[in-house]
Design a protein around this motif. Sequence first.
Motif, mmCIF file in Angstrom:
data_model
loop_
_atom_site.group_PDB
_atom_site.id
_atom_site.type_symbol
_atom_site.label_atom_id
_atom_site.label_comp_id
_atom_site.label_asym_id
_atom_site.label_seq_id
_atom_site.Cartn_x
_atom_site.Cartn_y
_atom_site.Cartn_z
ATOM 1 N N HIS A 39 0.889 -1.236 0.122
ATOM 2 C CA HIS A 39 0.002 0.005 0.108
ATOM 3 C C HIS A 39 0.900 1.385 0.151
ATOM 4 O O HIS A 39 2.043 1.177 0.228
ATOM 5 N N THR A 40 0.325 2.358 -0.348
ATOM 6 C CA THR A 40 0.938 3.657 -0.180
ATOM 7 C C THR A 40 0.565 4.266 0.902
ATOM 8 O O THR A 40 -0.935 4.855 0.943
ATOM 9 N N THR A 41 1.445 4.614 1.875
ATOM 10 C CA THR A 41 0.931 5.341 3.104
ATOM 11 C C THR A 41 1.104 6.790 3.169
ATOM 12 O O THR A 41 0.544 7.399 3.852
ATOM 13 N N ALA A 42 1.780 7.508 2.002
ATOM 14 C CA ALA A 42 2.062 8.923 2.075
ATOM 15 C C ALA A 42 1.958 9.200 0.508
ATOM 16 O O ALA A 42 2.696 8.525 -0.315
ATOM 17 N N ALA A 43 1.563 10.341 0.316
ATOM 18 C CA ALA A 43 1.607 10.836 -1.239
ATOM 19 C C ALA A 43 1.875 12.411 -1.185
ATOM 20 O O ALA A 43 0.926 13.100 -0.461
ATOM 21 N N ASP A 44 2.671 12.865 -1.949
ATOM 22 C CA ASP A 44 2.536 14.628 -1.996
ATOM 23 C C ASP A 44 2.889 14.716 -3.604
ATOM 24 O O ASP A 44 3.471 14.295 -4.271
ATOM 25 N N VAL A 45 2.073 15.692 -3.957
ATOM 26 C CA VAL A 45 2.131 16.165 -5.581
ATOM 27 C C VAL A 45 2.071 17.633 -5.571
ATOM 28 O O VAL A 45 1.172 18.405 -4.768
ATOM 29 N N ASP A 46 3.082 18.179 -6.326
ATOM 30 C CA ASP A 46 3.156 19.694 -6.743
ATOM 31 C C ASP A 46 3.210 19.626 -8.187
ATOM 32 O O ASP A 46 4.091 19.867 -8.837
ATOM 33 N N LEU A 47 1.993 19.530 -8.904
ATOM 34 C CA LEU A 47 1.894 19.168 -10.104
ATOM 35 C C LEU A 47 1.990 20.549 -10.889
ATOM 36 O O LEU A 47 1.315 21.295 -11.502
ATOM 37 N N THR A 52 7.723 18.899 -7.368
ATOM 38 C CA THR A 52 8.139 17.568 -7.150
ATOM 39 C C THR A 52 7.027 16.588 -6.875
ATOM 40 O O THR A 52 5.786 17.059 -6.400
ATOM 41 N N PHE A 53 7.128 15.216 -6.615
ATOM 42 C CA PHE A 53 6.149 14.229 -6.116
ATOM 43 C C PHE A 53 6.757 13.368 -5.437
ATOM 44 O O PHE A 53 8.005 13.055 -5.645
ATOM 45 N N SER A 54 6.055 12.675 -4.482
ATOM 46 C CA SER A 54 6.847 11.676 -3.900
ATOM 47 C C SER A 54 5.569 10.517 -3.383
ATOM 48 O O SER A 54 4.457 11.238 -3.034
ATOM 49 N N SER A 55 5.808 9.316 -3.141
ATOM 50 C CA SER A 55 4.866 8.504 -2.624
ATOM 51 C C SER A 55 5.811 7.253 -1.930
ATOM 52 O O SER A 55 6.800 7.040 -2.267
ATOM 53 N N ARG A 56 5.143 6.946 -0.801
ATOM 54 C CA ARG A 56 5.987 6.149 0.245
ATOM 55 C C ARG A 56 5.193 4.796 -0.009
ATOM 56 O O ARG A 56 3.869 4.558 0.387
ATOM 57 N N MET A 57 5.664 3.571 -0.433
ATOM 58 C CA MET A 57 5.041 2.431 -0.793
ATOM 59 C C MET A 57 5.719 1.409 0.243
ATOM 60 O O MET A 57 7.136 1.545 0.672
ATOM 61 N N GLY A 65 9.967 -1.320 2.344
ATOM 62 C CA GLY A 65 9.189 -0.109 1.801
ATOM 63 C C GLY A 65 10.180 0.591 1.110
ATOM 64 O O GLY A 65 11.498 0.517 1.217
ATOM 65 N N PHE A 66 9.643 1.649 0.354
ATOM 66 C CA PHE A 66 10.593 2.831 -0.656
ATOM 67 C C PHE A 66 9.750 3.816 -0.900
ATOM 68 O O PHE A 66 8.633 3.906 -0.972
ATOM 69 N N ASP A 67 10.627 4.690 -1.213
ATOM 70 C CA ASP A 67 10.022 5.873 -1.696
ATOM 71 C C ASP A 67 10.288 6.044 -3.293
ATOM 72 O O ASP A 67 11.154 5.753 -3.667
ATOM 73 N N PHE A 68 9.223 6.755 -4.067
ATOM 74 C CA PHE A 68 9.154 6.621 -5.128
ATOM 75 C C PHE A 68 9.176 8.249 -5.354
ATOM 76 O O PHE A 68 7.903 8.732 -5.099
#
Length: 140
Positions: A39-47, A52-57, A65-68
């Motif tokens: 699952h993705t526990t966090a996501a940030d989007v500056d579209l 930048t964007f990031s998601s924690r899977m 887990g890892f950050d994308f």
Amino acid sequence: MTHPITVQTMVAAPIEHVWKVYTSPEDIRQWNAASEDWHTTAADVDLRVGGTFSSRMEAKDGSMGFDFAGTYTAIKQHALIEYTFGDRAARVEFVPVGDAVQVTVSFDPDGEYSIEQQQQGWQAILDSFARYAEKTRNGR
């Protein structure tokens, strides 16, 4: 240089909804996983270009887990998102086809996993996105 890997899906929903679900952190947390045990526990989007964007899977059992994360390099609303992540790049195209939207993602492969593994993983995430977008197309 290796060729980009491409995955694709059709989403039976209006382009405005498909775009929103693909780019909204709240929605990304719902669909961004390749399998039921992640699952993705966090996501940030500056579209925006330069944003930048990031998601924690993470594995649901907490084992890994890892950050994308990356930076947007091109945005055309309801049509195109391009971004870099590390030394790689990706391109997401949204093309309305009748009452649906064809979503195509092309990305530079990494040197760690096989082309087949990468294609299967990204396709699984895109399939999860399509299921979620169709399920939520008439509101929540």
